[in-house]
Design a protein around this motif. Structure first.
Motif, PDB file in Angstrom:
ATOM      1  N   ILE A  70       0.808  -1.209   0.000  1.00  0.00           N
ATOM      2  CA  ILE A  70       0.000   0.000   0.000  1.00  0.00           C
ATOM      3  C   ILE A  70       0.851   1.273   0.000  1.00  0.00           C
ATOM      4  CG2 ILE A  70      -0.467   0.368   2.490  1.00  0.00           C
ATOM      5  CD1 ILE A  70      -3.221   0.130  -0.043  1.00  0.00           C
ATOM      6  N   ARG A  71       1.967   1.218   0.708  1.00  0.00           N
ATOM      7  CA  ARG A  71       2.898   2.346   0.677  1.00  0.00           C
ATOM      8  C   ARG A  71       4.295   1.801   0.423  1.00  0.00           C
ATOM      9  NH1 ARG A  71      -1.190   3.559   3.896  1.00  0.00           N
ATOM     10  NH2 ARG A  71      -0.530   1.988   5.364  1.00  0.00           N
ATOM     11  N   TYR A 181      -4.782   6.914  -6.088  1.00  0.00           N
ATOM     12  CA  TYR A 181      -3.557   6.645  -5.313  1.00  0.00           C
ATOM     13  C   TYR A 181      -3.358   5.157  -5.029  1.00  0.00           C
ATOM     14  CZ  TYR A 181      -7.299   6.424  -1.955  1.00  0.00           C
ATOM     15  OH  TYR A 181      -8.476   6.091  -1.345  1.00  0.00           O
ATOM     16  N   GLN A 219     -12.282  -5.673   0.145  1.00  0.00           N
ATOM     17  CA  GLN A 219     -11.582  -4.415  -0.154  1.00  0.00           C
ATOM     18  C   GLN A 219     -12.567  -3.272  -0.371  1.00  0.00           C
ATOM     19  OE1 GLN A 219     -10.041  -7.301  -1.464  1.00  0.00           O
ATOM     20  NE2 GLN A 219      -8.454  -7.026   0.067  1.00  0.00           N
ATOM     21  N   THR A 254     -13.628  -2.894   4.286  1.00  0.00           N
ATOM     22  CA  THR A 254     -13.690  -1.462   4.452  1.00  0.00           C
ATOM     23  C   THR A 254     -14.718  -0.923   3.468  1.00  0.00           C
ATOM     24  OG1 THR A 254     -11.284  -1.456   4.712  1.00  0.00           O
ATOM     25  CG2 THR A 254     -12.347   0.634   4.495  1.00  0.00           C
ATOM     26  N   PRO A 281     -13.524   5.104   5.281  1.00  0.00           N
ATOM     27  CA  PRO A 281     -12.472   6.088   5.058  1.00  0.00           C
ATOM     28  C   PRO A 281     -12.921   7.275   4.210  1.00  0.00           C
ATOM     29  CG  PRO A 281     -11.682   3.876   4.613  1.00  0.00           C
ATOM     30  CD  PRO A 281     -13.160   3.767   4.764  1.00  0.00           C
ATOM     31  N   GLN A 283     -10.678   9.687   3.444  1.00  0.00           N
ATOM     32  CA  GLN A 283      -9.413   9.962   2.729  1.00  0.00           C
ATOM     33  C   GLN A 283      -9.051  11.444   2.702  1.00  0.00           C
ATOM     34  OE1 GLN A 283      -7.899   7.384   2.496  1.00  0.00           O
ATOM     35  NE2 GLN A 283      -9.173   5.704   1.837  1.00  0.00           N
ATOM     36  N   ARG A 295     -12.481   9.585  -5.977  1.00  0.00           N
ATOM     37  CA  ARG A 295     -13.211   8.875  -4.926  1.00  0.00           C
ATOM     38  C   ARG A 295     -14.712   8.763  -5.202  1.00  0.00           C
ATOM     39  NH1 ARG A 295     -11.565   5.262  -1.441  1.00  0.00           N
ATOM     40  NH2 ARG A 295     -12.681   6.045   0.367  1.00  0.00           N
ATOM     41  N   ASP A 321      -9.950   6.672   7.505  1.00  0.00           N
ATOM     42  CA  ASP A 321      -8.563   6.788   7.053  1.00  0.00           C
ATOM     43  C   ASP A 321      -8.437   8.142   6.361  1.00  0.00           C
ATOM     44  OD1 ASP A 321      -8.549   4.133   7.710  1.00  0.00           O
ATOM     45  OD2 ASP A 321      -8.206   3.374   5.687  1.00  0.00           O
ATOM     46  N   ILE A 323      -5.558  10.712   4.124  1.00  0.00           N
ATOM     47  CA  ILE A 323      -4.249  10.831   3.477  1.00  0.00           C
ATOM     48  C   ILE A 323      -3.836  12.298   3.481  1.00  0.00           C
ATOM     49  CG2 ILE A 323      -3.015  10.594   1.273  1.00  0.00           C
ATOM     50  CD1 ILE A 323      -4.775   8.164   0.665  1.00  0.00           C
ATOM     51  N   PHE A 352      -2.281   8.712   6.905  1.00  0.00           N
ATOM     52  CA  PHE A 352      -1.167   8.239   6.086  1.00  0.00           C
ATOM     53  C   PHE A 352      -0.579   9.365   5.265  1.00  0.00           C
ATOM     54  CE2 PHE A 352      -4.307   4.788   6.475  1.00  0.00           C
ATOM     55  CZ  PHE A 352      -3.532   3.876   7.181  1.00  0.00           C
ATOM     56  N   LYS A 353       0.745   9.343   5.134  1.00  0.00           N
ATOM     57  CA  LYS A 353       1.403  10.271   4.216  1.00  0.00           C
ATOM     58  C   LYS A 353       1.289   9.670   2.814  1.00  0.00           C
ATOM     59  CE  LYS A 353       5.408  10.136   6.283  1.00  0.00           C
ATOM     60  NZ  LYS A 353       6.838  10.375   6.437  1.00  0.00           N
ATOM     61  N   TYR A 354       0.889  10.478   1.867  1.00  0.00           N
ATOM     62  CA  TYR A 354       0.743   9.970   0.500  1.00  0.00           C
ATOM     63  C   TYR A 354       2.054   9.368   0.002  1.00  0.00           C
ATOM     64  CZ  TYR A 354       0.581   9.860  -4.548  1.00  0.00           C
ATOM     65  OH  TYR A 354       0.687   9.444  -5.850  1.00  0.00           O
ATOM     66  N   SER A 355       1.948   8.202  -0.617  1.00  0.00           N
ATOM     67  CA  SER A 355       3.113   7.520  -1.173  1.00  0.00           C
ATOM     68  C   SER A 355       2.758   7.101  -2.606  1.00  0.00           C
ATOM     69  CB  SER A 355       3.406   6.284  -0.297  1.00  0.00           C
ATOM     70  OG  SER A 355       4.268   5.390  -0.928  1.00  0.00           O
ATOM     71  N   ARG A 357       2.379   5.150  -5.855  1.00  0.00           N
ATOM     72  CA  ARG A 357       2.526   3.728  -6.157  1.00  0.00           C
ATOM     73  C   ARG A 357       2.623   3.542  -7.661  1.00  0.00           C
ATOM     74  NH1 ARG A 357       4.967   2.402  -3.494  1.00  0.00           N
ATOM     75  NH2 ARG A 357       4.547   0.187  -3.258  1.00  0.00           N
TER      76      ARG A 357
HETATM   77  N1  SAH Z   1     -10.359  -0.545   0.571  1.00  0.00           N
HETATM   78  C1  SAH Z   1     -10.036   0.606   1.310  1.00  0.00           C
HETATM   79  C2  SAH Z   1      -8.600   1.020   1.183  1.00  0.00           C
HETATM   80  C3  SAH Z   1      -7.561   0.059   1.661  1.00  0.00           C
HETATM   81  S1  SAH Z   1      -5.946   0.725   1.809  1.00  0.00           S
HETATM   82  C4  SAH Z   1     -10.950   1.769   0.898  1.00  0.00           C
HETATM   83  O1  SAH Z   1     -11.839   1.613   0.122  1.00  0.00           O
HETATM   84  O2  SAH Z   1     -10.773   2.871   1.375  1.00  0.00           O
HETATM   85  C5  SAH Z   1      -5.925   1.334   3.483  1.00  0.00           C
HETATM   86  C6  SAH Z   1      -5.643   2.776   3.568  1.00  0.00           C
HETATM   87  O3  SAH Z   1      -4.321   3.090   3.141  1.00  0.00           O
HETATM   88  C7  SAH Z   1      -6.527   3.594   2.657  1.00  0.00           C
HETATM   89  O4  SAH Z   1      -7.781   3.812   3.193  1.00  0.00           O
HETATM   90  C8  SAH Z   1      -5.734   4.852   2.481  1.00  0.00           C
HETATM   91  O5  SAH Z   1      -6.026   5.796   3.474  1.00  0.00           O
HETATM   92  C9  SAH Z   1      -4.286   4.399   2.648  1.00  0.00           C
HETATM   93  N2  SAH Z   1      -3.602   4.408   1.349  1.00  0.00           N
HETATM   94  C10 SAH Z   1      -3.897   3.709   0.250  1.00  0.00           C
HETATM   95  N3  SAH Z   1      -3.047   4.005  -0.751  1.00  0.00           N
HETATM   96  C11 SAH Z   1      -2.182   4.917  -0.257  1.00  0.00           C
HETATM   97  C12 SAH Z   1      -1.066   5.622  -0.810  1.00  0.00           C
HETATM   98  N4  SAH Z   1      -0.696   5.448  -2.074  1.00  0.00           N
HETATM   99  N5  SAH Z   1      -0.410   6.485  -0.010  1.00  0.00           N
HETATM  100  C13 SAH Z   1      -0.792   6.686   1.273  1.00  0.00           C
HETATM  101  N6  SAH Z   1      -1.826   6.047   1.844  1.00  0.00           N
HETATM  102  C14 SAH Z   1      -2.528   5.176   1.083  1.00  0.00           C
END
Ligand code: SAH
Ligand code: F3S
Length: 462
Positions: A70-71, A181, A219, A254, A281, A283, A295, A321, A323, A352-355, A357
């Motif tokens: 995920i990150r 993301y 998921q 989730t 979440p 976000q 979203r 959650d 970001i 979470f800090k954005y990462s 991917r």
């Molecule tokens: N299925 C869930 C997401 C799972 S990932 C949903 O629908 O929301 C769990 C959490 O990690 C996410 O809710 C998001 O806040 C965080 N996340 C996902 N991708 C990320 C990224 N690229 N950088 C930082 N945080 C991330």
């Protein structure tokens, strides 16, 4: 006696004959609850073929990492753990090393190339074949199994689980959304729903073996059922699970707010076992950022769902959650996340800090232009906001009774007991250890951001 090798007797459940235990597997899961469950399911398959789980990696014949993508840092951690096994493998060539989960799916053959001492890479939909893959790794050398087509047929020995009174049950896998993301649709594939009856019968078997709280996993769990012939819903699963004798608490993870419909909230409202807690979440708190994240909802829509949830399920606790530092996040946009937290008053947030991917829309089309230092500051700021909100919310419960599923001795102070209330609060109180796995009421006397402290209400256990 080796506690790891004892399997508690099931109640009223017939299991296939178990092969004699000859070898030990050490499993470590990183990341989300689905990974923890999949690790258990892989062990469950192996245990039908002579393997037993061990908590001691040094004593293991097979080391399995169930990985998260995920990150960036989730993957870095696994690379360094794998690197650290190189020497041990040189000393002990009979040791098998396997990588499963999202990173196995994403990096696939790269793992075998970069870490030639790894024997087995198993993708997110192949772990049910773990026993066969291990056999192949022993006879044929390195094995790569990462196809993501099709259904994961869950074959589960319900006795193999870490907690006696709680269990995870998957209802669907994969995700058809493309949040800009998120790597999950690439690593877990498209949505595949599990038949309704399979889910309910697994819950029955778990409850017959002492489980009292079920957490349903997917998921994007609120779209459960859209691909099944008679279109069952998550609300329907909640109602059915509630009918299973012994199950008194139901959670699910989730939910994308885009797909939350009133039918689900109504099902929760009619099912006290499910009405205490909702993790969905947000976000972000700014509609422009939510748009860049793909979203599918605005800040206003999110707030509307919170309001409906609170109207239908009074007392419900909401969690989220968030970001920080998504590409282009301005100070003003960041402030909108803070104000969302102030408005909603979550019980809990995961920040979470954005990462970026690789391969996701945000990584390809947007510049990761918020510096790490700013991301860190923003994260810390939100953590401080939440600390204050959590204290205030928890203190409102002082003087009330909460309904608690008792876990056992408190991890911090073994002289006391701890458990979880209906709103998912940790509750600390005095009582006898044999209350573990029972529901009781606790009168709350004191609250911090992290926990409620109180006294057992005599005669309330059941
Ligand atoms: N299925 C869930 C997401 C799972 S990932 C949903 O629908 O929301 C769990 C959490 O990690 C996410 O809710 C998001 O806040 C965080 N996340 C996902 N991708 C990320 C990224 N690229 N950088 C930082 N945080 C991330
Ligand atoms: Fe990821 Fe969005 Fe699906 S966060 S798991 S793509 S709902």
């Amino acid at each position: 006696m080796d506690a790891e090798l004892t399997v508690p007797e099931a109640v009223g459940v017939v299991h296939p004959a178990r092969a004699a235990i000859t070898r030990r597997v050490y499993v470590e899961a990183f990341g989300c609850q689905m990974n923890f469950l999949d690790g258990e399911l892989a062990v469950s398959r192996l245990s039908d073929h002579g393997w037993a789980r061990t908590a001691d990696a040094e004593a293991a014949d097979l080391i399995l990492f169930n990985t998260c993508s995920i990150r960036d840092q989730s993957e870095n951690r696994v690379w360094s753990r794998l690197g650290a096994l190189r020497e041990r493998k040189a000393r002990d060539p009979g040791l098998l090393i396997g990588v499963m989960g999202c990173m196995a799916q994403r990096e696939a053959a790269q793992i075998l190339k970069r870490m030639p001492h790894v024997d087995l890479v198993c993708g997110t939909r192949r772990f049910q074949e773990m026993h066969r893959l291990v056999e192949r790794a022993e006879t044929e050398g390195q094995v790569l199994a990462v196809e993501v087509d099709g259904f994961v047929d869950v074959v589960r020995d319900v006795r193999i689980r870490p907690e006696r009174h709680r269990a995870y049950v998957s209802v669907m896998r994969g995700c058809d959304h493309r949040c800009s993301y998120c790597i999950v649709p690439r690593t877990r594939g498209t949505q595949v729903d599990r038949p309704f009856d399979d889910v309910v019968s697994e819950v029955r078997r778990l409850s017959a073996d002492g489980v009292r709280e079920i957490t349903l996993l997917g998921q994007n769990i609120n779209t459960y059922g859209r691909y099944l012939p008679d279109r069952p819903t998550l609300g329907g699963v909640i109602r059915a699970v509630d009918q299973v004798p012994g199950i008194e608490r139901i959670r699910f993870l989730t939910s994308n707010p885009m797909d939350i419909e009133d039918e689900l909230l109504e099902a929760m409202a009619e099912t006290p076992a499910a009405a205490g807690y909702l993790h969905f979440p947000a976000q972000h708190g700014h509609s422009d950022v939510l748009r860049r994240m793909y979203r599918g909802y605005s800040r206003e829509r999110y707030l509307e769902v919170c309001e409906t949830a609170r109207r239908l399920c009074p007392g419900i606790e909401l969690a989220s959650d968030l970001i920080v530092g998504f590409p282009g996040e301005t100070e003003e946009e960041f402030e909108a996340t803070r104000s969302l937290m102030e408005t909603v008053q979550f019980k809990q947030v995961y920040i979470f800090k954005y990462s970026p991917r690789p391969g996701t829309a945000a990584a390809e089309k947007l510049v990761d232009d918020v510096s790490d230092a700013v991301k860190r500051d923003r994260k810390n700021e939100l953590l401080a906001v939440q600390e204050r909100i959590s204290i205030a919310r928890n203190q409102r419960l002082v003087g009330t009774d909460v309904h608690v599923l008792v876990d056992g001795p408190s991890p911090r102070n073994a002289a006391r007991l701890s458990g979880r209330a209906e709103g998912s609060h940790m509750v600390i109180f005095d009582g006898s250890e044999d209350l573990a796995g029972r529901f009781i009421r606790v009168r709350v006397e004191r609250a911090t951001a992290a926990a409620l402290y109180g006294t057992l209400v005599p005669g309330s256990e059941h």
